[in-house]
Write an enzyme that holds these catalytic residues in place. Structure first.
Site, PDB file in Angstrom:
ATOM      1  N   CYS A  96       0.814  -1.229   0.000  1.00 28.47           N
ATOM      2  CA  CYS A  96       0.000   0.000   0.000  1.00 28.47           C
ATOM      3  C   CYS A  96       0.846   1.277   0.000  1.00 28.47           C
ATOM      4  CB  CYS A  96      -0.949   0.018   1.188  1.00 28.47           C
ATOM      5  SG  CYS A  96      -2.081  -1.369   1.155  1.00 28.47           S
ATOM      6  N   HIS A 232      -3.627   7.303   2.389  1.00 24.95           N
ATOM      7  CA  HIS A 232      -3.945   5.966   1.879  1.00 24.95           C
ATOM      8  C   HIS A 232      -5.360   5.611   2.315  1.00 24.95           C
ATOM      9  CE1 HIS A 232      -3.946   1.825   0.921  1.00 24.95           C
ATOM     10  NE2 HIS A 232      -3.824   1.395   2.157  1.00 24.95           N
ATOM     11  N   ASN A 262      -9.946  -0.315  -0.653  1.00 25.61           N
ATOM     12  CA  ASN A 262      -8.493  -0.220  -0.517  1.00 25.61           C
ATOM     13  C   ASN A 262      -7.852  -0.734  -1.810  1.00 25.61           C
ATOM     14  OD1 ASN A 262      -5.799  -0.507   0.093  1.00 25.61           O
ATOM     15  ND2 ASN A 262      -6.130  -1.460   2.080  1.00 25.61           N
TER      16      ASN A 262
HETATM   17  O1  UT7 Z   1      -3.918  -1.066   3.616  1.00 23.05           O
HETATM   18  C1  UT7 Z   1      -3.043  -1.851   4.346  1.00 23.05           C
HETATM   19  C2  UT7 Z   1      -3.315  -1.827   5.754  1.00 23.05           C
HETATM   20  N1  UT7 Z   1      -4.605  -2.393   6.090  1.00 23.05           N
HETATM   21  C3  UT7 Z   1      -5.357  -1.752   6.914  1.00 23.05           C
HETATM   22  O2  UT7 Z   1      -5.017  -0.664   7.301  1.00 23.05           O
HETATM   23  C4  UT7 Z   1      -6.582  -2.445   7.444  1.00 23.05           C
HETATM   24  C5  UT7 Z   1      -6.586  -2.302   8.935  1.00 23.05           C
HETATM   25  N2  UT7 Z   1      -7.707  -2.963   9.600  1.00 23.05           N
HETATM   26  C6  UT7 Z   1      -8.983  -2.582   9.485  1.00 23.05           C
HETATM   27  O3  UT7 Z   1      -9.293  -1.694   8.708  1.00 23.05           O
HETATM   28  C7  UT7 Z   1     -10.000  -3.218  10.402  1.00 23.05           C
HETATM   29  O4  UT7 Z   1      -9.322  -3.960  11.393  1.00 23.05           O
HETATM   30  C8  UT7 Z   1     -10.980  -4.150   9.651  1.00 23.05           C
HETATM   31  C9  UT7 Z   1     -11.948  -3.307   8.838  1.00 23.05           C
HETATM   32  C10 UT7 Z   1     -10.243  -5.117   8.774  1.00 23.05           C
HETATM   33  C11 UT7 Z   1     -11.818  -4.931  10.662  1.00 23.05           C
HETATM   34  O5  UT7 Z   1     -12.480  -4.059  11.573  1.00 23.05           O
HETATM   35  P1  UT7 Z   1     -12.403  -4.326  13.146  1.00 23.05           P
HETATM   36  O6  UT7 Z   1     -13.235  -3.300  13.800  1.00 23.05           O
HETATM   37  O7  UT7 Z   1     -10.939  -4.364  13.505  1.00 23.05           O
HETATM   38  O8  UT7 Z   1     -13.102  -5.722  13.286  1.00 23.05           O
HETATM   39  P2  UT7 Z   1     -12.515  -7.093  13.849  1.00 23.05           P
HETATM   40  O9  UT7 Z   1     -11.507  -7.666  12.923  1.00 23.05           O
HETATM   41  O10 UT7 Z   1     -12.112  -6.900  15.275  1.00 23.05           O
HETATM   42  O11 UT7 Z   1     -13.804  -7.982  13.797  1.00 23.05           O
HETATM   43  C12 UT7 Z   1     -14.959  -7.674  14.583  1.00 23.05           C
HETATM   44  C13 UT7 Z   1     -16.042  -8.704  14.290  1.00 23.05           C
HETATM   45  C14 UT7 Z   1     -15.548 -10.150  14.358  1.00 23.05           C
HETATM   46  O12 UT7 Z   1     -16.571 -10.916  14.956  1.00 23.05           O
HETATM   47  P3  UT7 Z   1     -16.472 -11.341  16.509  1.00 23.05           P
HETATM   48  O13 UT7 Z   1     -15.201 -12.119  16.621  1.00 23.05           O
HETATM   49  O14 UT7 Z   1     -16.432 -10.030  17.258  1.00 23.05           O
HETATM   50  O15 UT7 Z   1     -17.719 -12.136  16.706  1.00 23.05           O
HETATM   51  C15 UT7 Z   1     -15.415 -10.550  12.918  1.00 23.05           C
HETATM   52  O16 UT7 Z   1     -15.587 -11.940  12.722  1.00 23.05           O
HETATM   53  O17 UT7 Z   1     -16.540  -8.528  12.958  1.00 23.05           O
HETATM   54  C16 UT7 Z   1     -16.537  -9.786  12.252  1.00 23.05           C
HETATM   55  N3  UT7 Z   1     -16.333  -9.552  10.835  1.00 23.05           N
HETATM   56  C17 UT7 Z   1     -17.336  -9.275   9.984  1.00 23.05           C
HETATM   57  N4  UT7 Z   1     -18.662  -9.187  10.184  1.00 23.05           N
HETATM   58  C18 UT7 Z   1     -19.423  -8.882   9.101  1.00 23.05           C
HETATM   59  C19 UT7 Z   1     -15.165  -9.498  10.158  1.00 23.05           C
HETATM   60  N5  UT7 Z   1     -15.395  -9.210   8.862  1.00 23.05           N
HETATM   61  C20 UT7 Z   1     -16.743  -9.071   8.731  1.00 23.05           C
HETATM   62  C21 UT7 Z   1     -17.585  -8.764   7.653  1.00 23.05           C
HETATM   63  N6  UT7 Z   1     -18.910  -8.679   7.878  1.00 23.05           N
HETATM   64  N7  UT7 Z   1     -17.115  -8.536   6.403  1.00 23.05           N
END
Ligand code: UT7
Length: 305
Positions: A96, A232, A262
C-alpha cells in the site's frame, strides 16, 4: 461492486462494512483486464493533464504488488504499450505504500539530474489475490490505477519524502506464497491476502500519527500549514485518526475509500486525482500524502502542488 453484491457472496452486511471501513463500493477489473491496462489509462490521462508528450518521459516507475506477470516488469510492459523506448522502467513492491515509495525514488532521480520528466504510477488488481469466500478481507479491497507526472523545475514541488519499512510485522499482513516459497499455492491460485485486521489497524494508526508529526517537524511547519491530507484509503476510521492528530477537519481530507475500497498502491494517486480534477486541490496548496501497508512499509510526502 457494491456492498449489496458482497452480501450475496459472504456472511456480511452493508451496515457492517460501512460502519467498520467506510466503504460502499469498489471497482473490480474486468476479466482479462490487467494492472498494466489500467496503468496505461492512468498514464495517458496524467500526460494529457500535465500537457506532456510521450517523447518527454525519461523514467517510468510503477508501484504495484499485483504485476501482470513475473517478468517483464509492469513498467516495461507499459513502456511497450506507450511505444516509449530506452528510458529506465521498473516496478516497486511496497504494497500500500508503493506509490509513496515510487514518488520518493522518482524525486531522487530528478534531484540528481538523472531524469527530467518521470511517469509515476500506482496500479493494482488486488481482486486477483483476494479469497472471495473470506469476509474479513474480501469486503476491503478494490482495483484501480492512478498516475502523476513529476518534472524538474526551479521551485521545489516535493518538499520532503520519508519512507520506512519494518519486516518484523510480516505475519500480520501478507500473501504467504509466491515464486520461491509455497509455490504450489501460487500455481493453484490459492495465494491470497491474509490479514490480522485489528492488529494492523492499531499499528497503522500509531505509525501514521508519528510520520505526519515527523514530516511537519522536518519542514518546520505547523498543523495549520497543511491545506489537504491525501491519505492511503484503507479505512475511514484510520484516516480520521490521522486527521485528528493533525487537528484537520474532515472537509480538508480527501476521502475516496467509500467509492474505491483499498486499492493498495493505487489509492493515494486515485485520491489525489479525484481532488485535483474536481477542483478542490489548487496550484500552490500544501499537500500531505501518507500511506501504510504490508511489510510493514509506511511513508509520507509533503508537496507544494
Ligand atoms: O492497507 C493496508 C493496511 N490495512 C489496513 O489498514 C486495514 C486495517 N484494519 C482494518 O481496517 C480493520 O481492522 C478491519 C476493517 C479489517 C476490521 O475491523 P475491526 O473493527 O478491527 O473488526 P474485527 O476484525 O475486530 O472484527 C470484529 C467482528 C468479528 O466478529 P467477533 O469475533 O467479534 O464475533 C469478525 O468476525 O466482525 C466480524 N467480521 C465481519 N462481520 C461482518 C469481520 N469481517 C466481517 C464482515 N462482515 N465482512
Amino acid at each position: 461492486m457494491t456492498n449489496a453484491e458482497l452480501e450475496r457472496m459472504v456472511d456480511t452486511t452493508d451496515e457492517w462494512i460501512k460502519a467498520r471501513t467506510g466503504i460502499s463500493e469498489r471497482h473490480i477489473a474486468a476479466e482479462g483486464e490487467t494492472t498494466c491496462d489500467m496503468a496505461e489509462q492512468a498514464a495517458r490521462r496524467a500526460m494529457e493533464a500535465a500537457n506532456v508528450s510521450l517523447d518527454q518521459i525519461d523514467l517510468i516507475i510503477i508501484g504495484t504488488t499485483t504485476p501482470d506477470v513475473i517478468f517483464p516488469s509492469t513498467a516495461c510492459l507499459l513502456q511497450k504499450k506507450l511505444d516509449i523506448h530506452g528510458c529506465p522502467a521498473f516496478d516497486i513492491q511496497a504494497v500500500c505504500t508503493g506509490f509513496i515509495y515510487a514518488l520518493t525514488i522518482a524525486e531522487k532521480f530528478i534531484q540528481t539530474g538523472s531524469a527530467k520528466t518521470a511517469l509515476v504510477i500506482g496500479a493494482e488488481t488486488m481482486s486477483r489475490i483476494i479469497d472471495w469466500t473470506d469476509r474479513s478481507t474480501c469486503v476491503l479491497f478494490g482495483d484501480g490505477a492512478g498516475a502523476v507526472i513529476l518534472q524538474a523545475g526551479d521551485e521545489p514541488g516535493i518538499l520532503s519524502s520519508h519512507i520506512y519499512a519494518d519486516g518484523e510485522y510480516e505475519d500480520l499482513l501478507n500473501v504467504p506464497a509466491g515464486i520461491s516459497h509455497n509455490s504450489e499455492r501460487f500455481k493453484d491460485g490459492t495465494a491470497f491476502v491474509e490479514m490480522q485486521g485489528n492488529e494492523v489497524f492499531k499499528v497503522a494508526v500509531n505509525t501514521l500519527g508519528r510520520i505526519v508529526d515527523e514530516t511537519l517537524a522536518h519542514n518546520k511547519l505547523g498543523k495549520k500549514d497543511i491545506d489537504w491530507l491525501v491519505p492511503h484509503q484503507a479505512n475511514t476510521r484510520i484516516i480520521s485518526a490521522t486527521a485528528k492528530k493533525l487537528d484537520m477537519p474532515m472537509n480538508k481530507v480527501v476521502l475516496t475509500v467509500d467509492k474505491h475500497g483499498n486499492t493498495s498502491a493505487a489509492s493515494v494517486p486515485l485520491a489525489l486525482d479525484t481532488a485535483v480534477r474536481d477542483g478542490r486541490i489548487k496550484r500552490g496548496d500544501t499537500l500531505l500524502l501518507e500511506a501504510f501497508g504490508g511489510g510493514f512499509t509506511w511513508g509520507a510526502t509533503l508537496i507544494n502542488y
